[in-house]
Design a protein around this motif. Structure first.
Motif, PDB file in Angstrom:
ATOM      1  N   ARG A 139      -4.095   3.508   8.184  1.00  0.00           N
ATOM      2  CA  ARG A 139      -4.847   3.341   7.046  1.00  0.00           C
ATOM      3  C   ARG A 139      -5.770   1.516   6.402  1.00  0.00           C
ATOM      4  O   ARG A 139      -6.791   1.208   6.602  1.00  0.00           O
ATOM      5  CB  ARG A 139      -5.263   3.956   5.325  1.00  0.00           C
ATOM      6  CG  ARG A 139      -6.246   4.672   5.244  1.00  0.00           C
ATOM      7  CD  ARG A 139      -7.860   5.123   6.206  1.00  0.00           C
ATOM      8  NE  ARG A 139      -7.106   6.686   5.492  1.00  0.00           N
ATOM      9  CZ  ARG A 139      -6.930   7.437   4.990  1.00  0.00           C
ATOM     10  NH1 ARG A 139      -7.593   6.663   3.505  1.00  0.00           N
ATOM     11  NH2 ARG A 139      -6.647   8.962   4.719  1.00  0.00           N
ATOM     12  N   LEU A 140      -4.758   1.291   6.097  1.00  0.00           N
ATOM     13  CA  LEU A 140      -4.797  -0.335   6.066  1.00  0.00           C
ATOM     14  C   LEU A 140      -4.701  -0.736   6.724  1.00  0.00           C
ATOM     15  O   LEU A 140      -6.012  -2.078   6.576  1.00  0.00           O
ATOM     16  CB  LEU A 140      -2.866  -0.365   5.214  1.00  0.00           C
ATOM     17  CG  LEU A 140      -3.232  -1.885   5.545  1.00  0.00           C
ATOM     18  CD1 LEU A 140      -3.320  -2.513   3.585  1.00  0.00           C
ATOM     19  CD2 LEU A 140      -1.806  -2.411   5.014  1.00  0.00           C
ATOM     20  N   PRO A 199      -5.983   1.634  -6.453  1.00  0.00           N
ATOM     21  CA  PRO A 199      -7.061   0.851  -5.839  1.00  0.00           C
ATOM     22  C   PRO A 199      -7.675   1.915  -4.621  1.00  0.00           C
ATOM     23  O   PRO A 199      -7.382   1.763  -3.972  1.00  0.00           O
ATOM     24  CB  PRO A 199      -6.311  -1.511  -5.159  1.00  0.00           C
ATOM     25  CG  PRO A 199      -5.698  -1.017  -5.869  1.00  0.00           C
ATOM     26  CD  PRO A 199      -4.966   0.788  -6.412  1.00  0.00           C
ATOM     27  N   ARG A 200      -9.426   1.582  -4.719  1.00  0.00           N
ATOM     28  CA  ARG A 200      -9.932   2.239  -3.471  1.00  0.00           C
ATOM     29  C   ARG A 200      -9.659   3.582  -3.641  1.00  0.00           C
ATOM     30  O   ARG A 200     -10.248   4.711  -2.660  1.00  0.00           O
ATOM     31  CB  ARG A 200      -9.210   1.634  -1.895  1.00  0.00           C
ATOM     32  CG  ARG A 200      -9.956  -0.227  -2.141  1.00  0.00           C
ATOM     33  CD  ARG A 200      -9.865  -0.596  -0.201  1.00  0.00           C
ATOM     34  NE  ARG A 200      -9.313  -1.504  -0.488  1.00  0.00           N
ATOM     35  CZ  ARG A 200      -9.522  -2.011   0.650  1.00  0.00           C
ATOM     36  NH1 ARG A 200     -11.068  -1.903   1.387  1.00  0.00           N
ATOM     37  NH2 ARG A 200      -9.801  -3.533  -0.012  1.00  0.00           N
ATOM     38  N   GLN A 234       0.185 -12.005  -0.136  1.00  0.00           N
ATOM     39  CA  GLN A 234      -0.889 -11.467  -0.500  1.00  0.00           C
ATOM     40  C   GLN A 234      -1.583 -11.199   0.514  1.00  0.00           C
ATOM     41  O   GLN A 234      -3.126 -11.093   0.233  1.00  0.00           O
ATOM     42  CB  GLN A 234      -0.968 -12.663  -1.220  1.00  0.00           C
ATOM     43  CG  GLN A 234      -0.119 -13.149  -2.233  1.00  0.00           C
ATOM     44  CD  GLN A 234      -0.063 -13.992  -3.684  1.00  0.00           C
ATOM     45  OE1 GLN A 234      -1.910 -14.736  -3.403  1.00  0.00           O
ATOM     46  NE2 GLN A 234       0.877 -14.133  -4.183  1.00  0.00           N
ATOM     47  N   VAL A 235      -2.378 -12.286   1.097  1.00  0.00           N
ATOM     48  CA  VAL A 235      -2.849 -12.033   2.126  1.00  0.00           C
ATOM     49  C   VAL A 235      -3.665 -10.579   2.425  1.00  0.00           C
ATOM     50  O   VAL A 235      -4.798 -10.304   2.760  1.00  0.00           O
ATOM     51  CB  VAL A 235      -3.304 -13.202   3.936  1.00  0.00           C
ATOM     52  CG1 VAL A 235      -4.115 -13.185   4.422  1.00  0.00           C
ATOM     53  CG2 VAL A 235      -2.904 -14.596   3.056  1.00  0.00           C
ATOM     54  N   LEU A 236      -2.644 -10.393   3.127  1.00  0.00           N
ATOM     55  CA  LEU A 236      -2.393  -8.923   3.449  1.00  0.00           C
ATOM     56  C   LEU A 236      -3.938  -7.636   3.129  1.00  0.00           C
ATOM     57  O   LEU A 236      -3.939  -7.081   2.692  1.00  0.00           O
ATOM     58  CB  LEU A 236      -1.818  -8.158   4.446  1.00  0.00           C
ATOM     59  CG  LEU A 236      -1.565  -8.960   5.419  1.00  0.00           C
ATOM     60  CD1 LEU A 236      -0.220  -8.760   6.197  1.00  0.00           C
ATOM     61  CD2 LEU A 236      -2.171  -9.047   5.828  1.00  0.00           C
ATOM     62  N   GLU A 237      -2.470  -7.432   1.374  1.00  0.00           N
ATOM     63  CA  GLU A 237      -2.642  -6.587   0.218  1.00  0.00           C
ATOM     64  C   GLU A 237      -2.611  -6.762  -1.328  1.00  0.00           C
ATOM     65  O   GLU A 237      -1.686  -6.032  -1.541  1.00  0.00           O
ATOM     66  CB  GLU A 237      -1.878  -5.233   0.423  1.00  0.00           C
ATOM     67  CG  GLU A 237      -0.518  -6.187   0.771  1.00  0.00           C
ATOM     68  CD  GLU A 237       0.526  -4.659   1.716  1.00  0.00           C
ATOM     69  OE1 GLU A 237      -0.151  -3.723   1.655  1.00  0.00           O
ATOM     70  OE2 GLU A 237       1.334  -5.057   1.815  1.00  0.00           O
ATOM     71  N   ASP A 238      -3.709  -8.184  -1.133  1.00  0.00           N
ATOM     72  CA  ASP A 238      -3.549  -8.208  -2.761  1.00  0.00           C
ATOM     73  C   ASP A 238      -3.595  -7.646  -3.937  1.00  0.00           C
ATOM     74  O   ASP A 238      -3.037  -6.826  -4.296  1.00  0.00           O
ATOM     75  CB  ASP A 238      -5.019  -9.501  -2.922  1.00  0.00           C
ATOM     76  CG  ASP A 238      -4.846 -10.351  -3.927  1.00  0.00           C
ATOM     77  OD1 ASP A 238      -3.449 -10.251  -3.843  1.00  0.00           O
ATOM     78  OD2 ASP A 238      -4.681 -11.202  -3.822  1.00  0.00           O
ATOM     79  N   GLU A 239      -5.111  -6.153  -4.109  1.00  0.00           N
ATOM     80  CA  GLU A 239      -5.094  -5.222  -4.827  1.00  0.00           C
ATOM     81  C   GLU A 239      -4.087  -4.460  -5.012  1.00  0.00           C
ATOM     82  O   GLU A 239      -3.423  -4.010  -5.800  1.00  0.00           O
ATOM     83  CB  GLU A 239      -6.163  -4.301  -4.571  1.00  0.00           C
ATOM     84  CG  GLU A 239      -6.322  -3.278  -3.474  1.00  0.00           C
ATOM     85  CD  GLU A 239      -7.879  -3.590  -2.622  1.00  0.00           C
ATOM     86  OE1 GLU A 239      -8.122  -3.866  -1.573  1.00  0.00           O
ATOM     87  OE2 GLU A 239      -8.613  -3.121  -3.468  1.00  0.00           O
ATOM     88  N   TYR A 240      -3.158  -4.269  -3.599  1.00  0.00           N
ATOM     89  CA  TYR A 240      -2.071  -2.990  -3.940  1.00  0.00           C
ATOM     90  C   TYR A 240      -0.664  -3.857  -4.441  1.00  0.00           C
ATOM     91  O   TYR A 240       0.184  -3.173  -5.201  1.00  0.00           O
ATOM     92  CB  TYR A 240      -1.429  -2.109  -2.447  1.00  0.00           C
ATOM     93  CG  TYR A 240      -2.492  -1.556  -2.701  1.00  0.00           C
ATOM     94  CD1 TYR A 240      -2.838  -0.330  -3.070  1.00  0.00           C
ATOM     95  CD2 TYR A 240      -3.788  -1.511  -1.044  1.00  0.00           C
ATOM     96  CE1 TYR A 240      -3.614   0.643  -3.049  1.00  0.00           C
ATOM     97  CE2 TYR A 240      -4.630  -1.192  -1.624  1.00  0.00           C
ATOM     98  CZ  TYR A 240      -4.720  -0.029  -1.747  1.00  0.00           C
ATOM     99  OH  TYR A 240      -5.885   1.376  -1.401  1.00  0.00           O
ATOM    100  N   PHE A 293       0.950  -1.322  -0.011  1.00  0.00           N
ATOM    101  CA  PHE A 293       0.101  -0.113  -0.273  1.00  0.00           C
ATOM    102  C   PHE A 293       1.083   1.628   0.329  1.00  0.00           C
ATOM    103  O   PHE A 293       0.704   2.222  -0.745  1.00  0.00           O
ATOM    104  CB  PHE A 293      -0.605  -0.457   1.115  1.00  0.00           C
ATOM    105  CG  PHE A 293      -2.189   0.949   1.228  1.00  0.00           C
ATOM    106  CD1 PHE A 293      -2.412   2.216   0.173  1.00  0.00           C
ATOM    107  CD2 PHE A 293      -2.433   1.771   2.306  1.00  0.00           C
ATOM    108  CE1 PHE A 293      -3.649   2.927   0.299  1.00  0.00           C
ATOM    109  CE2 PHE A 293      -2.673   2.687   3.012  1.00  0.00           C
ATOM    110  CZ  PHE A 293      -3.787   3.493   1.402  1.00  0.00           C
ATOM    111  N   LEU A 294       2.020   0.952   1.349  1.00  0.00           N
ATOM    112  CA  LEU A 294       2.763   2.709   1.154  1.00  0.00           C
ATOM    113  C   LEU A 294       3.781   2.712  -0.509  1.00  0.00           C
ATOM    114  O   LEU A 294       3.816   3.398  -1.100  1.00  0.00           O
ATOM    115  CB  LEU A 294       3.568   2.117   2.008  1.00  0.00           C
ATOM    116  CG  LEU A 294       4.736   3.376   2.258  1.00  0.00           C
ATOM    117  CD1 LEU A 294       4.151   5.061   2.341  1.00  0.00           C
ATOM    118  CD2 LEU A 294       6.045   3.074   3.431  1.00  0.00           C
TER     119      LEU A 294
END
Ligand code: BUP
Length: 450
Positions: free
Chosen positions: A380-381, A173-174, A219-225, A146-147
């Motif tokens: 935020r995540l 994303p988002r 992947q479990v934590l932030e697949d889209e990023y 995400f970062l």
């Protein structure tokens, strides 16, 4: 350099801040467990942090100690951000850049030089160094996808975001929205006038151009990023998602033996899940007002706690008033080992990425109080995307309302099976699968990296 096997060696070059150094040494540990010989580049003052690694792998780890040419604005003897705080990042980065030629010369004169370099993402200039000596460079990211997405987006769109507050990160994303003061500090330094820090921006952009990128995330934590970042690298097969490193069995830092005996016996005597562990990382101290508010909140919450303090000004008489129910610990604590203790059920954290991963993989409910740097993005995540944390303070210099904070601490710690606790447990289980099962995604990526 000591006399260790010189063949098929990879070189690891960590950045000297605990949040960067510890996970990269953890990765080195995992590589050694899989039969890789590694040399680690350090400066003299950081050699001490290698001790656990050197004793775990006496025959496959070598240290290469380079002199540290300090920057004029760096106080004498400071070689680690821990000793100076975030303000030391720029002079430390500038000093490390001066090691470029000595490293190239060392490499060229080596009879059997290393075959690859893994270096921290704060050392983006090593991409060019590796080009010079024709070996592949892997960038190691001790931060979230995400970062990295936020940084990448901001640097690609620096002119667009310059004069807007809040900043809309439209193509992410988002499409998150951040107040400018909550953007990562390296982005804010690039926005500042009249002297934007363009060198850091250029350095960062080298990372995704490198041969490979290694991420301490899952992947479990932030697949889209993860997908967003992959699209910006040289190829999907060059991205290695190998975390959370702290969750691999046989880690370097999780052994309960690392906990101070008094603290351990106090935890042993506490009911399961009853303790909230409070720590704001290695760099930032609370202001006097923040300290007073937190102390009062902990006192009123009637919750058991361990509060790790650095230079934070603890109010007079506080420790006596909470005696038996709360502990104030000064200095360094083996955080991961403490979080893994069954007595710990909550983690009041500044949301540094390593702390986040350590909290998530321990199944503790995180109470998020971001202070600076990347912590607002991580918070935020945790709160909005993953639902494993409760935000307890706006962050930065803000002083929370102590009555409200005490109520949230008591409520979060008191309600078993609440939504956030259930979600934290679910995410803990999923991330564990990635690092423990033979076909877990992080296990597979680590093997691919080897
Ligand atoms: Br403080 C402290 N013991 O007492 P982050 C930290 N740690 O083991 P940071 C201890 O340092 P940034 C202590 O477990 C984590 O692995 C902790 O990294 C360990 O925060 C690491 O959480 C700290 O990323 O960095 O160092 O404040 O400011 O960049 O977030």
């Amino acid at each position: 350099e000591s006399s260790k096997p010189p063949h098929l060696v990879r070189v690891v070059f960590p950045y000297p801040a605990q949040g960067h150094l510890l996970p990269l040494l953890d990765l080195t540990h995992q590589l050694c467990l899989r039969g890789v010989n590694v040399s680690v580049i350090v400066t003299p003052g950081n050699l001490t942090y290698l001790s656990p690694l050197l004793s775990a792998h006496p025959s496959s780890v070598t240290s290469i100690v380079f002199p540290f040419p300090p920057h004029p604005s760096l106080p004498p003897g400071v070689e680690n951000v821990k000793d100076i705080g975030n303000s030391g990042n720029l002079p430390i980065m500038a000093s490390l850049r001066q090691l470029r030629d000595p490293i190239i010369n060392w490499f060229r004169s080596h009879p059997n030089p290393p075959i690859a370099l893994i270096s921290d993402f704060f050392l983006g200039w090593t991409h060019d160094l590796c080009d010079q000596i024709s070996i592949p460079r892997f960038a190691f990211f001790s931060i979230s996808f995400f970062l990295v997405s936020v940084l990448q987006y901001c640097f690609e769109n620096i002119d667009r975001i310059k004069s807007t507050d809040p900043v809309h990160l439209l193509d992410l994303p988002r499409a998150p929205i951040f107040k400018e003061e909550h953007l990562p500090s390296i982005v804010r330094r690039c926005l500042q006038t009249p002297s934007p820090d363009l060198e850091t921006m250029k350095d960062f952009s080298m990372n995704l151009l490198s041969y490979g990128s290694v991420f301490n995330s899952s992947q479990v934590l932030e697949d889209e990023y993860l997908e967003y970042v992959k699209q910006r690298t040289g190829g999907h097969d060059r991205v290695f998602v190998i975390g959370p490193l702290c969750s691999f069995g046989s880690g370097l830092n999780s052994d309960p033996g690392f906990i101070d005996p008094d603290l351990l016996s106090w935890l042993d005597g506490s009911p399961d899940g009853s303790v909230v562990y409070v720590c704001f990382g290695s760099q930032k101290a609370l202001t006097k007002d923040q300290c007073d508010a937190l102390a009062l909140a902990l006192e009123k919450s009637m919750t058991r706690f361990v509060w790790v303090v650095k230079k934070d000004p603890i109010p007079d008489g506080f420790e006596d008033r909470v005696s038996g129910r709360g502990l104030v610990v000064r200095g360094w604590v083996s955080q991961l080992a403490v979080l893994r203790h069954v007595a710990v059920g909550g983690f009041l954290s500044h949301c540094g990425w390593n702390s986040v991963l350590e909290g998530i993989t321990s199944g503790a409910v995180i109470l998020g109080w971001p202070m600076e740097a990347d912590q607002f993005v991580n918070a935020r995540l945790l709160v909005e995307h993953l639902g494993v944390a409760v935000r307890v303070c706006e962050g930065g210099e803000t002083v929370p309302d102590s009555v409200e904070l005490g109520r949230v601490i008591a409520e979060t710690m008191g309600v078993r099976g609440c939504d956030v606790a259930a979600r934290a447990e679910e995410i803990r289980r999923k991330t564990k699968v990635a690092v423990t099962e033979a076909n877990g995604s992080s296990v597979e990526d680590l093997q691919r990296l080897v």
